[in-house]
Design an enzyme around this catalytic site. Structure first.
Site, PDB file in Angstrom:
ATOM      1  N   HIS A 228      -6.440   3.008   0.685  1.00 22.88           N
ATOM      2  CA  HIS A 228      -6.125   3.315   2.091  1.00 22.88           C
ATOM      3  C   HIS A 228      -6.926   4.583   2.357  1.00 22.88           C
ATOM      4  O   HIS A 228      -6.725   5.593   1.657  1.00 22.88           O
ATOM      5  CB  HIS A 228      -4.612   3.524   2.245  1.00 22.88           C
ATOM      6  CG  HIS A 228      -4.131   3.857   3.630  1.00 22.88           C
ATOM      7  ND1 HIS A 228      -3.089   3.178   4.245  1.00 22.88           N
ATOM      8  CD2 HIS A 228      -4.521   4.813   4.503  1.00 22.88           C
ATOM      9  CE1 HIS A 228      -2.871   3.708   5.447  1.00 22.88           C
ATOM     10  NE2 HIS A 228      -3.723   4.710   5.618  1.00 22.88           N
TER      11      HIS A 228
ATOM     12  N   HIS B 281      -8.548   7.940   2.840  1.00 22.06           N
ATOM     13  CA  HIS B 281      -7.948   9.280   2.819  1.00 22.06           C
ATOM     14  C   HIS B 281      -9.014  10.311   2.503  1.00 22.06           C
ATOM     15  O   HIS B 281      -9.970  10.037   1.782  1.00 22.06           O
ATOM     16  CB  HIS B 281      -6.806   9.367   1.799  1.00 22.06           C
ATOM     17  CG  HIS B 281      -7.186   8.938   0.414  1.00 22.06           C
ATOM     18  ND1 HIS B 281      -7.243   7.619   0.038  1.00 22.06           N
ATOM     19  CD2 HIS B 281      -7.558   9.658  -0.680  1.00 22.06           C
ATOM     20  CE1 HIS B 281      -7.620   7.536  -1.229  1.00 22.06           C
ATOM     21  NE2 HIS B 281      -7.831   8.770  -1.693  1.00 22.06           N
TER      22      HIS B 281
ATOM     23  N   CYS C 277       0.845  -1.203   0.000  1.00 18.11           N
ATOM     24  CA  CYS C 277       0.000   0.000   0.000  1.00 18.11           C
ATOM     25  C   CYS C 277       0.883   1.257   0.000  1.00 18.11           C
ATOM     26  O   CYS C 277       1.734   1.425   0.879  1.00 18.11           O
ATOM     27  CB  CYS C 277      -0.913  -0.021   1.225  1.00 18.11           C
ATOM     28  SG  CYS C 277      -1.779   1.531   1.495  1.00 18.11           S
TER      29      CYS C 277
HETATM   30  P1  5GP Z   1      -8.140   8.948  -4.776  1.00 20.30           P
HETATM   31  O1  5GP Z   1      -8.231   9.028  -6.273  1.00 20.30           O
HETATM   32  O2  5GP Z   1      -7.879   7.531  -4.317  1.00 20.30           O
HETATM   33  O3  5GP Z   1      -9.276   9.585  -4.050  1.00 20.30           O
HETATM   34  O4  5GP Z   1      -6.907   9.823  -4.370  1.00 20.30           O
HETATM   35  C1  5GP Z   1      -5.600   9.363  -4.355  1.00 20.30           C
HETATM   36  C2  5GP Z   1      -4.713  10.583  -4.403  1.00 20.30           C
HETATM   37  O5  5GP Z   1      -3.421  10.190  -3.985  1.00 20.30           O
HETATM   38  C3  5GP Z   1      -4.594  11.206  -5.786  1.00 20.30           C
HETATM   39  O6  5GP Z   1      -5.053  12.559  -5.734  1.00 20.30           O
HETATM   40  C4  5GP Z   1      -3.102  11.100  -6.097  1.00 20.30           C
HETATM   41  O7  5GP Z   1      -2.599  12.233  -6.765  1.00 20.30           O
HETATM   42  C5  5GP Z   1      -2.484  10.924  -4.721  1.00 20.30           C
HETATM   43  N1  5GP Z   1      -1.263  10.146  -4.706  1.00 20.30           N
HETATM   44  C6  5GP Z   1      -1.071   8.925  -5.290  1.00 20.30           C
HETATM   45  N2  5GP Z   1       0.171   8.481  -5.036  1.00 20.30           N
HETATM   46  C7  5GP Z   1       0.768   9.438  -4.275  1.00 20.30           C
HETATM   47  C8  5GP Z   1       2.071   9.542  -3.696  1.00 20.30           C
HETATM   48  O8  5GP Z   1       2.936   8.669  -3.817  1.00 20.30           O
HETATM   49  N3  5GP Z   1       2.327  10.670  -2.976  1.00 20.30           N
HETATM   50  C9  5GP Z   1       1.398  11.657  -2.795  1.00 20.30           C
HETATM   51  N4  5GP Z   1       1.765  12.718  -2.070  1.00 20.30           N
HETATM   52  N5  5GP Z   1       0.163  11.575  -3.324  1.00 20.30           N
HETATM   53  C10 5GP Z   1      -0.146  10.482  -4.062  1.00 20.30           C
HETATM   54 ZN    ZN Z   2      -2.315   1.337   3.683  1.00 19.32          ZN
END
Ligand code: 5GP
Ligand code: ZN
Length: 113
Positions: free
Chosen positions: A97, A99, A4
């Site tokens: 995970h 967020h 993860c």
């Molecule tokens: P989701 O699309 O799951 O709601 O949001 C995941 C977010 O995590 C995305 O906005 C993406 O840019 C961010 N993200 C993915 N991998 C990383 C990483 O390695 N570092 C950081 N700081 N953000 C990440």
């Molecule tokens: Zn995790």
């Protein structure tokens, strides 16, 4: 959880631009910011999604208290901001995970696409 990305960030195995941390929560800048302020607030514990918080409402409280501090720190509390949780495939969740996105510093459109 070993594969993860966000657990790796919590463990320090992947670097991040950390802006807040307490015992249960960390917050860091999104790597692909969608607004002048784009912060992710996550539990240190691996919880897959909002579907999996079960009785663990303490983590939701901790996340919201962290958000409250962060928006004041970034001076977006008065003008307004958006808190987003993407849950599951159709909800647009790409990292499994839990967020919360905190977005601010510009006018945010509604409804989202
Ligand atoms: P989701 O699309 O799951 O709601 O949001 C995941 C977010 O995590 C995305 O906005 C993406 O840019 C961010 N993200 C993915 N991998 C990383 C990483 O390695 N570092 C950081 N700081 N953000 C990440
Ligand atoms: Zn995790």
């Amino acid at each position: 959880m070993s594969d993860c990305i966000f657990c790796k960030i919590v463990n320090g195995d992947i670097p991040c631009d950390k802006i807040y941390e307490n015992e249960n929560v960390i917050a860091f800048k999104d790597i692909q910011p969608q607004a002048p302020v784009h912060v992710l607030v996550i539990p240190k514990e691996h919880i897959e999604s909002l579907n999996d918080i079960d009785e663990n409402l303490d983590i939701i409280k901790d996340i919201h208290l962290a958000i409250n501090k962060i928006v004041k720190e970034y001076n977006i509390d008065r003008d307004g901001y958006r808190v987003v949780n993407n849950c599951g495939k159709q909800g647009g969740q790409t990292v499994n995970h839990l967020h919360y996105h905190v977005l601010g510093g510009r006018n945010l459109n509604w409804p989202p696409g």
